[in-house]
Each structure stands twice: as C-alpha cells, then as structure tokens.
Design a protein around this motif. Structure first.
Motif, PDB file in Angstrom:
ATOM      1  N   ASP A  32       0.615  -1.365  -0.221  1.00 21.50           N
ATOM      2  CA  ASP A  32      -0.148   0.060   0.095  1.00 21.50           C
ATOM      3  C   ASP A  32       1.198   1.252  -0.170  1.00 21.50           C
ATOM      4  OD1 ASP A  32      -2.173  -1.657  -0.029  1.00 21.50           O
ATOM      5  OD2 ASP A  32      -2.707  -0.835   1.989  1.00 21.50           O
ATOM      6  N   PRO A  33       1.822   1.910  -1.065  1.00 19.97           N
ATOM      7  CA  PRO A  33       2.305   2.918  -1.469  1.00 19.97           C
ATOM      8  C   PRO A  33       1.753   4.293  -1.204  1.00 19.97           C
ATOM      9  CG  PRO A  33       2.146   1.538  -3.230  1.00 19.97           C
ATOM     10  CD  PRO A  33       1.761   0.462  -1.981  1.00 19.97           C
ATOM     11  N   THR A  34       2.381   4.898   0.073  1.00 18.98           N
ATOM     12  CA  THR A  34       1.130   6.482  -0.451  1.00 18.98           C
ATOM     13  C   THR A  34       2.691   6.826  -0.160  1.00 18.98           C
ATOM     14  OG1 THR A  34       0.547   6.401   1.888  1.00 18.98           O
ATOM     15  CG2 THR A  34      -1.298   5.957   0.961  1.00 18.98           C
ATOM     16  N   PHE A  35       2.997   8.130  -1.119  1.00 14.52           N
ATOM     17  CA  PHE A  35       3.504   9.060  -0.903  1.00 14.52           C
ATOM     18  C   PHE A  35       3.958  10.333  -1.502  1.00 14.52           C
ATOM     19  CE2 PHE A  35       5.565   4.729  -1.506  1.00 14.52           C
ATOM     20  CZ  PHE A  35       6.997   4.627  -0.742  1.00 14.52           C
ATOM     21  N   ASP A  36       2.353  10.737  -0.792  1.00 11.13           N
ATOM     22  CA  ASP A  36       2.250  12.266  -0.846  1.00 11.13           C
ATOM     23  C   ASP A  36       2.354  12.917   0.184  1.00 11.13           C
ATOM     24  OD1 ASP A  36       0.803  11.409  -4.132  1.00 11.13           O
ATOM     25  OD2 ASP A  36      -0.585  11.905  -3.092  1.00 11.13           O
ATOM     26  N   PRO A  37       3.038  14.435   0.224  1.00 10.94           N
ATOM     27  CA  PRO A  37       2.935  15.102   1.445  1.00 10.94           C
ATOM     28  C   PRO A  37       0.961  15.015   1.908  1.00 10.94           C
ATOM     29  CG  PRO A  37       2.811  16.929  -0.731  1.00 10.94           C
ATOM     30  CD  PRO A  37       3.005  14.666  -1.109  1.00 10.94           C
ATOM     31  N   ALA A  38       1.616  15.807   3.111  1.00  9.96           N
ATOM     32  CA  ALA A  38       0.240  16.220   3.561  1.00  9.96           C
ATOM     33  C   ALA A  38      -0.718  17.174   3.581  1.00  9.96           C
ATOM     34  CB  ALA A  38       0.228  16.556   5.528  1.00  9.96           C
ATOM     35  N   GLY A  39      -1.648  16.620   2.421  1.00  6.23           N
ATOM     36  CA  GLY A  39      -2.371  17.999   2.661  1.00  6.23           C
ATOM     37  C   GLY A  39      -4.071  16.615   2.783  1.00  6.23           C
ATOM     38  N   PRO A  40      -4.788  17.958   2.077  1.00  6.51           N
ATOM     39  CA  PRO A  40      -7.032  16.784   1.706  1.00  6.51           C
ATOM     40  C   PRO A  40      -6.089  15.954   0.409  1.00  6.51           C
ATOM     41  CG  PRO A  40      -6.588  18.941   1.263  1.00  6.51           C
ATOM     42  CD  PRO A  40      -4.918  19.327   1.878  1.00  6.51           C
ATOM     43  N   THR A  45      -8.013  13.807   4.960  1.00  7.01           N
ATOM     44  CA  THR A  45      -6.688  14.052   5.592  1.00  7.01           C
ATOM     45  C   THR A  45      -5.874  13.701   5.407  1.00  7.01           C
ATOM     46  OG1 THR A  45      -8.710  15.916   5.725  1.00  7.01           O
ATOM     47  CG2 THR A  45      -6.451  16.522   5.570  1.00  7.01           C
ATOM     48  N   LYS A  46      -4.941  13.622   4.798  1.00  2.95           N
ATOM     49  CA  LYS A  46      -3.413  13.323   5.206  1.00  2.95           C
ATOM     50  C   LYS A  46      -2.783  14.163   6.253  1.00  2.95           C
ATOM     51  CE  LYS A  46       0.074  10.925   3.317  1.00  2.95           C
ATOM     52  NZ  LYS A  46       0.955   9.982   1.718  1.00  2.95           N
ATOM     53  N   ALA A  47      -2.266  14.098   7.045  1.00  4.63           N
ATOM     54  CA  ALA A  47      -1.550  14.604   8.647  1.00  4.63           C
ATOM     55  C   ALA A  47      -0.176  14.530   8.655  1.00  4.63           C
ATOM     56  CB  ALA A  47      -2.937  14.339   9.312  1.00  4.63           C
ATOM     57  N   ALA A  48       0.049  13.239   8.033  1.00  8.61           N
ATOM     58  CA  ALA A  48       1.909  13.210   7.893  1.00  8.61           C
ATOM     59  C   ALA A  48       1.875  12.590   6.238  1.00  8.61           C
ATOM     60  CB  ALA A  48       2.516  13.194   8.896  1.00  8.61           C
ATOM     61  N   GLY A  49       3.291  13.188   5.529  1.00  5.87           N
ATOM     62  CA  GLY A  49       3.633  12.401   5.001  1.00  5.87           C
ATOM     63  C   GLY A  49       4.484  11.448   5.097  1.00  5.87           C
ATOM     64  N   PRO A  50       5.350  10.746   4.465  1.00 12.76           N
ATOM     65  CA  PRO A  50       6.310   9.822   5.420  1.00 12.76           C
ATOM     66  C   PRO A  50       7.213   9.288   5.417  1.00 12.76           C
ATOM     67  CG  PRO A  50       6.094   9.805   2.738  1.00 12.76           C
ATOM     68  CD  PRO A  50       5.525  10.303   2.825  1.00 12.76           C
ATOM     69  N   ALA A  51       7.748   8.682   6.512  1.00  9.33           N
ATOM     70  CA  ALA A  51       8.811   8.790   6.761  1.00  9.33           C
ATOM     71  C   ALA A  51       9.921   8.704   6.022  1.00  9.33           C
ATOM     72  CB  ALA A  51       9.343   7.881   7.884  1.00  9.33           C
ATOM     73  N   VAL A  52      10.154   8.285   4.499  1.00 11.11           N
ATOM     74  CA  VAL A  52      10.974   8.104   3.500  1.00 11.11           C
ATOM     75  C   VAL A  52      10.549   8.099   2.518  1.00 11.11           C
ATOM     76  CG1 VAL A  52      11.908   6.159   2.630  1.00 11.11           C
ATOM     77  CG2 VAL A  52      12.281   6.389   5.445  1.00 11.11           C
ATOM     78  N   ASP A  53      11.237   8.655   1.721  1.00 11.60           N
ATOM     79  CA  ASP A  53      10.561   8.649   0.081  1.00 11.60           C
ATOM     80  C   ASP A  53      10.301   7.631  -0.381  1.00 11.60           C
ATOM     81  OD1 ASP A  53      13.348   9.287  -1.469  1.00 11.60           O
ATOM     82  OD2 ASP A  53      12.574  11.986  -0.643  1.00 11.60           O
ATOM     83  N   ALA A  54       9.783   7.851  -1.830  1.00 14.40           N
ATOM     84  CA  ALA A  54       9.686   7.049  -3.006  1.00 14.40           C
ATOM     85  C   ALA A  54      11.455   6.461  -3.341  1.00 14.40           C
ATOM     86  CB  ALA A  54       9.170   7.167  -3.624  1.00 14.40           C
ATOM     87  N   ASP A  55      12.046   7.632  -3.424  1.00 16.24           N
ATOM     88  CA  ASP A  55      13.358   7.669  -3.975  1.00 16.24           C
ATOM     89  C   ASP A  55      14.163   6.820  -3.136  1.00 16.24           C
ATOM     90  OD1 ASP A  55      12.748   8.729  -6.563  1.00 16.24           O
ATOM     91  OD2 ASP A  55      13.690  11.083  -5.888  1.00 16.24           O
ATOM     92  N   ALA A  56      14.083   6.791  -1.977  1.00 16.98           N
ATOM     93  CA  ALA A  56      14.603   5.725  -1.043  1.00 16.98           C
ATOM     94  C   ALA A  56      14.331   5.140  -0.832  1.00 16.98           C
ATOM     95  CB  ALA A  56      14.965   7.041   0.663  1.00 16.98           C
ATOM     96  N   VAL A  57      13.210   4.738  -0.925  1.00 21.28           N
ATOM     97  CA  VAL A  57      12.552   3.277  -0.998  1.00 21.28           C
ATOM     98  C   VAL A  57      13.632   2.382  -2.123  1.00 21.28           C
ATOM     99  CG1 VAL A  57      10.705   1.508  -1.201  1.00 21.28           C
ATOM    100  CG2 VAL A  57      10.634   3.569  -0.197  1.00 21.28           C
ATOM    101  N   GLY A  58      13.798   2.933  -3.423  1.00 18.09           N
ATOM    102  CA  GLY A  58      14.890   2.732  -3.843  1.00 18.09           C
ATOM    103  C   GLY A  58      13.910   0.886  -5.170  1.00 18.09           C
ATOM    104  N   ALA A  59      14.493   0.793  -5.946  1.00 11.36           N
ATOM    105  CA  ALA A  59      14.070  -0.374  -6.706  1.00 11.36           C
ATOM    106  C   ALA A  59      13.123  -1.610  -5.702  1.00 11.36           C
ATOM    107  CB  ALA A  59      15.142  -1.112  -7.490  1.00 11.36           C
ATOM    108  N   VAL A  60      11.851  -1.680  -6.636  1.00 12.28           N
ATOM    109  CA  VAL A  60      11.290  -2.668  -5.722  1.00 12.28           C
ATOM    110  C   VAL A  60      11.038  -4.374  -6.914  1.00 12.28           C
ATOM    111  CG1 VAL A  60      10.702  -1.339  -3.974  1.00 12.28           C
ATOM    112  CG2 VAL A  60       9.302  -2.223  -6.525  1.00 12.28           C
TER     113      VAL A  60
END
Length: 267
Positions: A32-40, A45-60
């Motif tokens: 369940d990848p969710t990488f958007d920043p906080a916002g509607p 309403t998303k209250a906080a972005g992820p601790a690690v961004d998509a680029d940092a996760v790397g190839a999956v």
C-alpha cells in the motif's frame, strides 16, 4: 531527500499510514504505497507524509495493493511508484482498474516469485478482508465498502508474514488462521478508521482491541501495527494499541519502531 533504505535479510519497516517495506527472501516488497505530502485527499485529510520518500525505497520487486479505491491506501505518488515495479498484486477489481503491471488474485489463490537468495519461491497468498462491520451492506461482488485483499507471504526457511490490509473482521482473521496455521508475523492495519457517513461511524479497520484479538487468534509471535497515524480519520493511535495489547497480556508480541526503522523477523 531521505537516506536510502539498506537491504535487510528479513525485516519490516512501516513508513507511515499503511505503507510497509518487507525485505524477505532477497526480495523487496512494498505494501500500500502512499508517498504524497500532507494535505487534503478528496474527502480524507492526510496529516503527515511518509518517513521515507519513494526514491529512498529504491527498486522494488513487488508491490502489494490491498485496494486502490481509497487514497489513504494508494495516493497519487504511491500509484506512480507502484507502476515502476515489475509486478503489482491486488484484487481482481483493483487489477482491472490499475492495468499493467497489476495482476488480480481472488481470495485463496497464489502467485509465486523466484527468490534471489536461492531458496526457491516466495509464495503470495491472497486472503479476504472486510473493510467495515460484518453486517455492513455488501455490493454486487459481496464486498463491504469496496474490494480489499490481504496477503500472506511464505517460503522455505522464511517466516510466514500476514499483511491484513484494511480489515475489521475478526471472523475473517479466524478463517485465515485456520487455513494458514503457521503465521509468524502480522502487519495489522489497526487505526480504527472511521468515516461518519459510512456504517454509522463504526470502524472500517481493526480497532486496538480488535488488533489484540487478531494477534491472539493468529498465534503470531511478532505483531507490527500500521495504518494508525498519518490520516485524520483514524480514531485510535499507538497509545490505544499499546494499552489494548497490555490489557490482553500480549505486549510481548508487539513490535513498535519509529517509522523508517527496521523490525527484524526471525524464521
């Protein structure tokens, strides 16, 4: 830019919301990848972005999507990330909507991926989930709220890992436990998500006591909570989860780490 997530032999980290990274059998799996920043996000309403961004996760190697109908489980950046993977496993309805590289699995069907560690295959079993109360109105496909799929990962020499998706049904957990009696670790969506307009505001995912009950039914020795923060419609958070496990005498099962920090899994 977040620091990259180093590869692990067998471990899980939750990045916030429902998003977990599972390194197992030489494969990197993201649920369940969710990488958007906080916002509607629509009516949520998303209250906080992820601790690690998509680029940092790397190839999956594999993305698991429990359902694509709600942005708290698959947001805009999460969709883009998922499509970079060689394979998405999800339910049949979600696969049709997502298109390639999504493959739809009906409950109790499997998909096998070769393991780079030489241990044979990683088997992914699709399991049912009920996204609301048992007596909630069901659609033409028999789903409450929408189609949701959970997953069980297994393989020779590996711990068997259950990823619940947005499931609120202990009866469903009991059925999974009967059919897969050797679950070692469980990633449980446990924030008691509530939307006032749906089912009288009753939980759409496990509440804290339900998560403790699910842990007891599964017999797992490691429980990693997810999907309890980062969105405004969660009605329970980590304090409630920890209290419920304490009151049930199951605190020793609970593994909580800061988002983006690995929790090792034992075979």
């Amino acid at each position: 830019m977040s620091a990259g997530l180093s590869r692990q032999e067998c471990a899980v980290t939750v990045l916030g919301g429902p998003t977990a990274v599972i390194d197992i059998g030489g494969l990197r799996v993201v649920s369940d990848p969710t990488f958007d920043p906080a916002g509607p996000q629509g009516h949520l309403t998303k209250a906080a972005g992820p601790a690690v961004d998509a680029d940092a996760v790397g190839a999956v190697d594999l993305v698991l999507v429990s359902h694509e109908a709600h942005p708290d489980n698959l947001d805009v950046r999460g969709r883009a990330f998922a499509r970079t993977a060689p394979l998405i496993l999800t339910g049949p309805v979600a696969a049709e909507r997502l298109g390639p590289p999504a493959t739809g699995l009906s409950p109790w069907t499997t998909h096998a991926l070769p393991r780079p560690d030489g241990g044979g295959d990683l088997t992914v079993l699709a399991v049912p989930a009920v996204h609301g109360p048992e007596d909630g109105e069901r659609d033409a496909n028999g789903d409450v709220n929408c189609e949701v799929t959970g997953f069980v990962l297994s393989g020779q020499g590996l711990p068997t890992v259950y990823v619940s998706g947005d499931n609120a049904s202990i009866r469903t957990v009991a059925e999974i436990s009967r059919r897969v009696p050797d679950i070692a670790a469980a990633v449980l969506h446990a924030g008691a998500a509530r939307v006032p307009a749906k089912f009288g505001g009753r939980p759409l995912s496990l509440d804290s006591r339900g998560a403790a009950a699910a842990a007891a039914v599964l017999g797992a020795h490691t429980v990693i909570p997810a999907h309890y923060d980062g969105w405004a419609h969660f009605s329970e958070g980590l304090p409630e989860i920890e209290r419920a496990f304490h009151e049930a005498g199951l605190s020793s099962l609970l593994r909580v780490a800061p988002h983006g920090t690995w929790v090792p899994l034992a075979p």
